[in-house]
Design a protein around this motif. Sequence first.
Motif, PDB file in Angstrom:
ATOM      1  N   ILE A 174      24.139  69.035  33.801  1.00 57.63           N
ATOM      2  CA  ILE A 174      24.383  70.290  34.095  1.00 57.63           C
ATOM      3  C   ILE A 174      23.926  71.432  33.133  1.00 57.63           C
ATOM      4  CG2 ILE A 174      26.159  71.852  34.661  1.00 57.63           C
ATOM      5  CD1 ILE A 174      27.470  69.513  36.125  1.00 57.63           C
ATOM      6  N   LYS A 175      24.404  70.979  31.822  1.00 56.46           N
ATOM      7  CA  LYS A 175      23.940  71.745  30.800  1.00 56.46           C
ATOM      8  C   LYS A 175      22.473  71.395  30.106  1.00 56.46           C
ATOM      9  CE  LYS A 175      27.741  74.338  30.206  1.00 56.46           C
ATOM     10  NZ  LYS A 175      27.800  75.702  30.548  1.00 56.46           N
ATOM     11  N   ARG A 176      21.989  70.316  30.593  1.00 60.30           N
ATOM     12  CA  ARG A 176      20.652  70.020  30.442  1.00 60.30           C
ATOM     13  C   ARG A 176      20.564  69.715  28.940  1.00 60.30           C
ATOM     14  NH1 ARG A 176      19.121  68.614  35.245  1.00 60.30           N
ATOM     15  NH2 ARG A 176      19.468  70.436  36.810  1.00 60.30           N
ATOM     16  N   GLN A 177      21.283  69.179  28.376  1.00 56.39           N
ATOM     17  CA  GLN A 177      21.343  68.839  26.861  1.00 56.39           C
ATOM     18  C   GLN A 177      20.904  67.032  27.074  1.00 56.39           C
ATOM     19  OE1 GLN A 177      24.648  69.601  24.477  1.00 56.39           O
ATOM     20  NE2 GLN A 177      25.011  71.543  25.333  1.00 56.39           N
ATOM     21  N   SER A 178      19.748  66.854  26.785  1.00 65.15           N
ATOM     22  CA  SER A 178      19.131  65.544  27.314  1.00 65.15           C
ATOM     23  C   SER A 178      19.989  64.188  26.637  1.00 65.15           C
ATOM     24  CB  SER A 178      17.531  65.522  26.559  1.00 65.15           C
ATOM     25  OG  SER A 178      17.700  65.542  25.076  1.00 65.15           O
ATOM     26  N   LYS A 179      20.312  64.476  25.625  1.00 67.36           N
ATOM     27  CA  LYS A 179      21.330  63.193  24.717  1.00 67.36           C
ATOM     28  C   LYS A 179      22.709  63.120  25.274  1.00 67.36           C
ATOM     29  CE  LYS A 179      18.137  62.229  21.175  1.00 67.36           C
ATOM     30  NZ  LYS A 179      18.160  62.047  19.854  1.00 67.36           N
ATOM     31  N   GLY A 180      23.260  64.158  26.016  1.00 67.35           N
ATOM     32  CA  GLY A 180      24.724  64.424  26.284  1.00 67.35           C
ATOM     33  C   GLY A 180      25.448  64.174  25.130  1.00 67.35           C
ATOM     34  N   LEU A 181      26.688  63.345  25.206  1.00 69.68           N
ATOM     35  CA  LEU A 181      27.522  63.122  23.943  1.00 69.68           C
ATOM     36  C   LEU A 181      26.678  62.453  22.925  1.00 69.68           C
ATOM     37  CD1 LEU A 181      30.818  62.294  25.711  1.00 69.68           C
ATOM     38  CD2 LEU A 181      30.419  64.470  24.485  1.00 69.68           C
ATOM     39  N   GLY A 236      26.166  56.966  37.569  1.00 71.09           N
ATOM     40  CA  GLY A 236      26.201  57.769  36.195  1.00 71.09           C
ATOM     41  C   GLY A 236      27.093  57.086  35.279  1.00 71.09           C
ATOM     42  N   ASP A 237      27.248  57.694  34.184  1.00 75.30           N
ATOM     43  CA  ASP A 237      28.471  57.508  33.171  1.00 75.30           C
ATOM     44  C   ASP A 237      29.589  57.554  33.522  1.00 75.30           C
ATOM     45  OD1 ASP A 237      26.154  56.689  31.644  1.00 75.30           O
ATOM     46  OD2 ASP A 237      26.777  58.091  30.220  1.00 75.30           O
ATOM     47  N   VAL A 238      29.845  58.410  34.406  1.00 74.03           N
ATOM     48  CA  VAL A 238      31.350  58.811  35.012  1.00 74.03           C
ATOM     49  C   VAL A 238      31.642  57.686  35.885  1.00 74.03           C
ATOM     50  CG1 VAL A 238      30.546  60.171  37.085  1.00 74.03           C
ATOM     51  CG2 VAL A 238      32.814  60.672  36.060  1.00 74.03           C
ATOM     52  N   GLY A 239      30.804  56.657  36.390  1.00 70.65           N
ATOM     53  CA  GLY A 239      31.140  55.614  37.103  1.00 70.65           C
ATOM     54  C   GLY A 239      31.183  54.457  36.251  1.00 70.65           C
ATOM     55  N   SER A 240      30.034  53.885  35.706  1.00 75.33           N
ATOM     56  CA  SER A 240      30.011  53.053  34.873  1.00 75.33           C
ATOM     57  C   SER A 240      31.188  52.858  33.517  1.00 75.33           C
ATOM     58  CB  SER A 240      28.493  52.744  34.488  1.00 75.33           C
ATOM     59  OG  SER A 240      28.058  53.763  33.302  1.00 75.33           O
ATOM     60  N   LEU A 241      31.226  53.566  32.903  1.00 72.48           N
ATOM     61  CA  LEU A 241      32.163  53.630  31.829  1.00 72.48           C
ATOM     62  C   LEU A 241      33.609  53.353  32.241  1.00 72.48           C
ATOM     63  CD1 LEU A 241      30.788  56.552  29.410  1.00 72.48           C
ATOM     64  CD2 LEU A 241      30.362  53.895  29.340  1.00 72.48           C
ATOM     65  N   PRO A 242      34.155  54.081  33.211  1.00 70.55           N
ATOM     66  CA  PRO A 242      35.364  53.830  33.648  1.00 70.55           C
ATOM     67  C   PRO A 242      35.460  52.230  34.358  1.00 70.55           C
ATOM     68  CG  PRO A 242      34.609  55.315  35.137  1.00 70.55           C
ATOM     69  CD  PRO A 242      33.667  55.195  34.025  1.00 70.55           C
ATOM     70  N   LEU A 243      34.441  51.941  35.189  1.00 71.05           N
ATOM     71  CA  LEU A 243      34.737  50.656  35.920  1.00 71.05           C
ATOM     72  C   LEU A 243      34.859  49.564  34.569  1.00 71.05           C
ATOM     73  CD1 LEU A 243      32.224  51.078  38.781  1.00 71.05           C
ATOM     74  CD2 LEU A 243      34.644  50.836  39.033  1.00 71.05           C
ATOM     75  N   PHE A 292      32.197  61.585  32.530  1.00 72.29           N
ATOM     76  CA  PHE A 292      31.956  63.115  32.852  1.00 72.29           C
ATOM     77  C   PHE A 292      31.520  63.932  32.052  1.00 72.29           C
ATOM     78  CE2 PHE A 292      33.212  67.413  34.176  1.00 72.29           C
ATOM     79  CZ  PHE A 292      32.641  67.364  35.438  1.00 72.29           C
ATOM     80  N   ALA A 293      31.869  63.953  30.777  1.00 79.44           N
ATOM     81  CA  ALA A 293      31.601  64.805  29.809  1.00 79.44           C
ATOM     82  C   ALA A 293      30.153  64.702  29.248  1.00 79.44           C
ATOM     83  CB  ALA A 293      32.226  64.707  28.727  1.00 79.44           C
ATOM     84  N   ASP A 294      29.800  63.241  29.275  1.00 79.10           N
ATOM     85  CA  ASP A 294      28.497  62.999  28.985  1.00 79.10           C
ATOM     86  C   ASP A 294      27.489  63.352  30.056  1.00 79.10           C
ATOM     87  OD1 ASP A 294      26.610  61.690  27.320  1.00 79.10           O
ATOM     88  OD2 ASP A 294      26.562  60.042  28.572  1.00 79.10           O
TER      89      ASP A 294
END
Length: 358
Positions: free
Chosen positions: A121-128, A264-271, A113-115
């Motif tokens: 949302i913050k439009r930081q292209s690389k995220g974390l 998104g990463d909020v789904g694939s990482l925890p799965l 979610f943070a990534d």
Amino acid sequence: MLYNWLYPLHTEFSFLNVFRYQSFRIIYAAVTAFLIAFILAPWLIRKLQEIKLGQQIRNDGPKSHLAKSGTPTMGGLLILFAVVLSTLLWADITKPYVWLVLAAMVGFGAIGFADDYLKFIKRQSKGLSASQKFAAQVAIASAIAITLYFLPGYTTKLSVPFFKNFTPDLGWFYIVFAVLVIVGSSNAVNLTDGLDGLAIGPVMITALAYTIVAYVAGHRLMSDYLLIPHIENAGEIAVFTAAILGSSLGFLWFNTYPASVFMGDVGSLPLGAALGTVAVISKHELLLLLVGGVFVIEAVSVIFQVVSFKSRGKRIFLMAPIHHHFEMKGWEEPKVVVRLWIIAILLALLSLSTLKLR
């Protein structure tokens, strides 16, 4: 919670005795998770569209993907919610394994979610950054592994497929090994999530296989008959994997080609982390390499591509991960997805055969 609330009343209402059976709760955990995901998906998709939370498509990838630009992402929130709620409803929440798999799901979901939040949302292209993401993954996986290590009765012996008497004891190194399994599984699923329905299909297949593995490992008679490690209360995590299966089916309804939403990463990482944690708890860690073979292939293709390019200046594949290689060769997206699903099913069947072939 339903088990903990309703089963004690079975002496007065005999029909509540059905909650005693894990098989009953496994089935209804899957059904409940499916209904939650299926019913809430249209609402979530509309909300994601309203805030213009759309996927950005790479310019160097297959040109057919450019049409997907703007497709809502972070749909993995739906999977997270459905799995957690369904598990809490149908599992015996007094068992520590239930809370460990939920911790893996929620913890890695928070990283994803943070990534996604930073990227979309913050439009930081690389995220974390890669180091931030990896450090957070290792920290959560280490907490889970250390907890398991100190749980009474938990063994650090390794179950090796096809061998009934070869069970090396890793001792304290098991903590490191468990972290590698959980983090590696998380990132492998993340790398696979590149086509409509591609990652969620093998996730469902792997979840179904581990539902069977966990149920058998938690059943004294079955585990003794099959000569596999008996893990007390491991059957409860079969409720969790069934919830993953059900929620994934609900999500797939909207993620199938052409996708209305991406996880998104909020789904694939925890799965991925959840499946890795289940593999560790059920003492079938190495089996994950086989049953989750599609994830392994995807991850290895990226590793080989990077190593080859950095060492020789040449690429092995037209594009990595390998599903993009097949697209670049002219395969249509649905064909790539379905063929990798077929491979995943065959690998799952082969993996389940190892329960008997020892």
